[in-house]
Design an enzyme around this catalytic site. Structure first.
Site, short mmCIF file in Angstrom:
data_model
loop_
_atom_site.label_atom_id
_atom_site.label_comp_id
_atom_site.label_asym_id
_atom_site.label_seq_id
_atom_site.Cartn_x
_atom_site.Cartn_y
_atom_site.Cartn_z
N GLY A 154 0.87 -1.18 0.00
CA GLY A 154 0.00 0.00 0.00
C GLY A 154 0.89 1.22 0.00
N ARG A 155 0.57 2.20 0.85
CA ARG A 155 1.32 3.46 0.85
C ARG A 155 2.78 3.25 1.29
NH1 ARG A 155 -4.10 5.44 3.10
NH2 ARG A 155 -3.49 4.07 4.78
N ILE A 156 2.99 2.59 2.43
CA ILE A 156 4.36 2.43 2.95
C ILE A 156 5.13 1.40 2.11
CG2 ILE A 156 5.75 1.79 4.97
CD1 ILE A 156 3.37 2.82 6.70
N ARG A 177 -4.56 -8.45 -1.16
CA ARG A 177 -5.83 -9.09 -1.52
C ARG A 177 -6.25 -8.65 -2.91
NH1 ARG A 177 -8.67 -7.10 3.81
NH2 ARG A 177 -7.60 -5.28 2.93
N THR A 235 7.89 -4.04 9.83
CA THR A 235 7.69 -2.71 10.43
C THR A 235 6.19 -2.44 10.58
OG1 THR A 235 7.72 -1.65 8.26
CG2 THR A 235 9.82 -1.70 9.45
N ARG A 237 3.22 -4.70 12.25
CA ARG A 237 2.77 -4.98 13.62
C ARG A 237 3.44 -6.28 14.09
NH1 ARG A 237 1.57 -0.48 13.88
NH2 ARG A 237 -0.45 0.50 14.19
N GLU A 266 4.88 -5.12 23.03
CA GLU A 266 5.73 -3.92 23.10
C GLU A 266 5.46 -3.25 24.44
OE1 GLU A 266 5.02 -1.45 19.64
OE2 GLU A 266 5.73 -3.02 18.30
N HIS A 285 9.91 0.46 17.71
CA HIS A 285 8.73 1.04 17.04
C HIS A 285 8.94 2.54 16.76
CE1 HIS A 285 4.15 0.33 16.50
NE2 HIS A 285 4.57 1.28 15.67
N ILE A 286 9.93 2.83 15.92
CA ILE A 286 10.26 4.23 15.63
C ILE A 286 9.97 4.60 14.17
CG2 ILE A 286 11.99 4.48 17.47
CD1 ILE A 286 14.15 4.20 15.19
N GLY A 287 9.14 3.78 13.51
CA GLY A 287 8.88 4.02 12.08
C GLY A 287 8.56 5.47 11.75
N1 LIG Z 1 6.48 0.84 12.51
C1 LIG Z 1 5.78 1.96 12.53
O1 LIG Z 1 6.09 2.89 13.25
C2 LIG Z 1 4.59 2.09 11.63
C3 LIG Z 1 3.84 0.99 11.27
N2 LIG Z 1 2.78 1.14 10.43
C4 LIG Z 1 2.01 -0.06 10.02
O2 LIG Z 1 2.02 -0.12 8.61
C5 LIG Z 1 0.71 -0.50 8.18
C6 LIG Z 1 0.49 -0.11 6.73
O3 LIG Z 1 0.31 1.28 6.57
P1 LIG Z 1 -0.03 1.89 5.13
O4 LIG Z 1 0.94 1.46 4.10
O5 LIG Z 1 -0.28 3.33 5.31
O6 LIG Z 1 -1.41 1.14 4.83
P2 LIG Z 1 -2.13 0.89 3.44
O7 LIG Z 1 -3.55 0.66 3.75
O8 LIG Z 1 -1.76 1.95 2.47
O9 LIG Z 1 -1.45 -0.46 2.92
C7 LIG Z 1 -1.71 -1.69 3.47
C8 LIG Z 1 -1.70 -2.74 2.38
O10 LIG Z 1 -1.92 -4.00 2.97
C9 LIG Z 1 -2.73 -4.77 2.10
N3 LIG Z 1 -3.46 -5.75 2.91
C10 LIG Z 1 -4.39 -5.51 3.85
N4 LIG Z 1 -4.85 -6.67 4.35
C11 LIG Z 1 -4.20 -7.66 3.69
C12 LIG Z 1 -4.25 -9.06 3.74
N5 LIG Z 1 -5.09 -9.70 4.55
N6 LIG Z 1 -3.45 -9.77 2.92
C13 LIG Z 1 -2.60 -9.14 2.08
N7 LIG Z 1 -2.50 -7.79 1.97
C14 LIG Z 1 -3.30 -7.07 2.78
C15 LIG Z 1 -3.65 -3.77 1.44
O11 LIG Z 1 -4.04 -4.19 0.13
P3 LIG Z 1 -5.41 -4.98 -0.12
O12 LIG Z 1 -6.50 -4.19 0.53
O13 LIG Z 1 -5.50 -5.06 -1.61
O14 LIG Z 1 -5.21 -6.32 0.49
C16 LIG Z 1 -2.76 -2.53 1.33
O15 LIG Z 1 -2.15 -2.49 0.07
C17 LIG Z 1 -0.20 0.18 9.19
O16 LIG Z 1 -1.48 -0.42 9.24
C18 LIG Z 1 0.56 0.02 10.48
O17 LIG Z 1 0.22 -1.21 11.10
C19 LIG Z 1 2.43 2.36 9.95
C20 LIG Z 1 3.14 3.48 10.29
C21 LIG Z 1 4.27 3.45 11.18
O1 LIG Z 2 2.54 2.21 14.16
C1 LIG Z 2 2.29 3.31 13.81
C2 LIG Z 2 1.17 3.69 13.00
O2 LIG Z 2 1.10 4.87 12.63
O3 LIG Z 2 0.32 2.84 12.73
#
Ligand SMILES: NC(=O)C1=CN([C@@H]2O[C@H](COP(=O)(O)OP(=O)(O)OC[C@H]3O[C@@H](n4cnc5c(N)ncnc54)[C@H](OP(=O)(O)O)[C@@H]3O)[C@@H](O)[C@H]2O)C=CC1
Ligand SMILES: O=CC(=O)O
Length: 324
Positions: A154-156, A177, A235, A237, A266, A285-287
């Site tokens: 997705g975004r990250i 998915r 990075t 969960r 955590e 957890h410093i992403g």
């Molecule tokens: N370490 C840190 O400090 C941080 C951690 N995070 C974590 O990163 C995660 C992602 O953030 P972000 O990129 O913005 O989220 P997005 O919603 O942009 O991306 C998540 C991706 O995961 C896919 N996805 C969701 N469920 C499933 C599944 N069951 N099987 C396969 N793919 C799946 C989605 O595609 P599709 O719907 O097509 O399946 C989507 O492309 C956050 O939810 C958070 O948990 C975020 C920020 C900081």
């Molecule tokens: O884990 C951090 C988040 O923004 O989600």
């Protein structure tokens, strides 16, 4: 409208709320509130700006009937029971996009740190173990032209893939998915099934949102299907991987190394055996922990609350169905 902020956030967000004359209370203690203290304060407020991993489950919503909105200081919303919020028409806001660069930077950093054993080598100096040059010691692996597999592009995930392609000419495969057409077009990313993601990735980086159905998806079975030179990065969960199985995989040459910004639970305890391994790099957890990302997250959270205050839709809402 009364807003409770359970831990302090950057001033940029506080100022925006104050400019609108919104009545805010920031948790005055340095301590993490107990569940009871937290619920008691939420009962006295209309909106919660939630920082950290409080479990906002059905019990929480039942006990806080006056809540009209939740603004998360995170993009992940796995700690919120969305059906419970929906039942009560409570909008839940998050902070997407503004932390993607910082978080993918950490995934990229972990990937390189694991590939070159940097954390362990640093510890060796501290422990007085830097000995004379040895041609066969401290060897890492290069990432040029290797395959990056992304679980949850997705975004990250997109930003991680972009960096890996630009820096190391890595080939990108991913499993979601649904297809990410933009990544297929811009990065030549190839959609694969989960089994192929496991078996073909040299680096497998998890960037999906977490939900129960994916609990400990990366377990003994999954690690056994990965390449023995593979690097596992998480990075997203901590609940995505089984920690005992990861330890086994790392100590029995099942996979080559792992980099984690998230653990389960955590904080991780300081005597956790993963911390002693030469092939595992762990961060607390410093992403999103950059000035730029955290300021922007504070602004997003404030904008979500201001929208609620002005009877508008939250600009960053994870359960838009509440507005139907
Ligand atoms: N370490 C840190 O400090 C941080 C951690 N995070 C974590 O990163 C995660 C992602 O953030 P972000 O990129 O913005 O989220 P997005 O919603 O942009 O991306 C998540 C991706 O995961 C896919 N996805 C969701 N469920 C499933 C599944 N069951 N099987 C396969 N793919 C799946 C989605 O595609 P599709 O719907 O097509 O399946 C989507 O492309 C956050 O939810 C958070 O948990 C975020 C920020 C900081
Ligand atoms: O884990 C951090 C988040 O923004 O989600």
């Amino acid at each position: 409208m009364k807003v409770f902020i359970n831990k302090n956030i950057p001033e940029a967000g506080i100022l925006l709320l104050q400019e609108k004359g919104i009545n805010i209370t920031v948790n005055p203690t340095e301590n993490v509130l107990s569940r009871n203290e937290f619920i008691k304060i939420c009962q006295e407020n209309d909106v919660l700006l939630n920082v950290g991993a409080n479990n906002l489950d059905e019990d929480f919503f039942q006990q806080c009937p006056n809540l009209k909105g939740i603004a998360l200081f995170s993009v992940g919303f796995d700690a919120v029971n969305i059906p419970s919020a929906n039942k009560r028409k409570i909008p839940v806001g998050n902070t997407p996009d503004v932390l993607s660069r910082a978080t993918s930077d950490i995934a990229f950093l972990l990937m390189q740190s694991v590939a070159r054993k940097s954390f362990y080598s640093h510890k060796k100096i501290i422990n007085g173990k830097w000995e004379s040059f040895n041609a066969l010691e401290n060897l890492g692996q290069e990432l040029y032209g290797k395959t990056l597999g992304i679980f949850g592009l997705g975004r990250i995930g997109f930003e991680m893939a972009q960096k890996c392609k630009a820096a190391f000419g890595m080939n990108i495969i991913y499993h979601n998915r649904s297809h990410n057409e933009n990544a297929e077009k811009e990065l030549d990313a190839k959609y694969v099934d989960f089994e192929t993601l496991l078996s073909k990735s040299d680096v497998l980086s998890v960037h999906s949102n977490y939900s129960e159905e994916n609990n400990e998806l990366f377990n003994k079975n999954a690690f056994a299907k990965m390449k023995s030179n593979a690097i596992f990065i998480n990075t997203a969960r901590g609940k995505f991987h089984n920690e005992d199985d990861l330890f086994y995989a790392l100590t029995n040459n099942v996979i080559w190394g792992a980099g984690l910004d998230v653990t389960n639970p955590e904080p991780m305890k300081k005597d956790n055996p993963l911390l002693s391994l030469s092939n595992c790099c762990i961060l607390p957890h410093i992403g999103s922990a950059t000035y730029e990302a955290r300021n922007a997250m504070a602004v997003c959270a404030a904008q979500n609350i201001i929208a609620l205050f002005e009877n508008k839709k939250m600009p960053f809402c994870v359960n838009e169905e509440v507005y139907l």
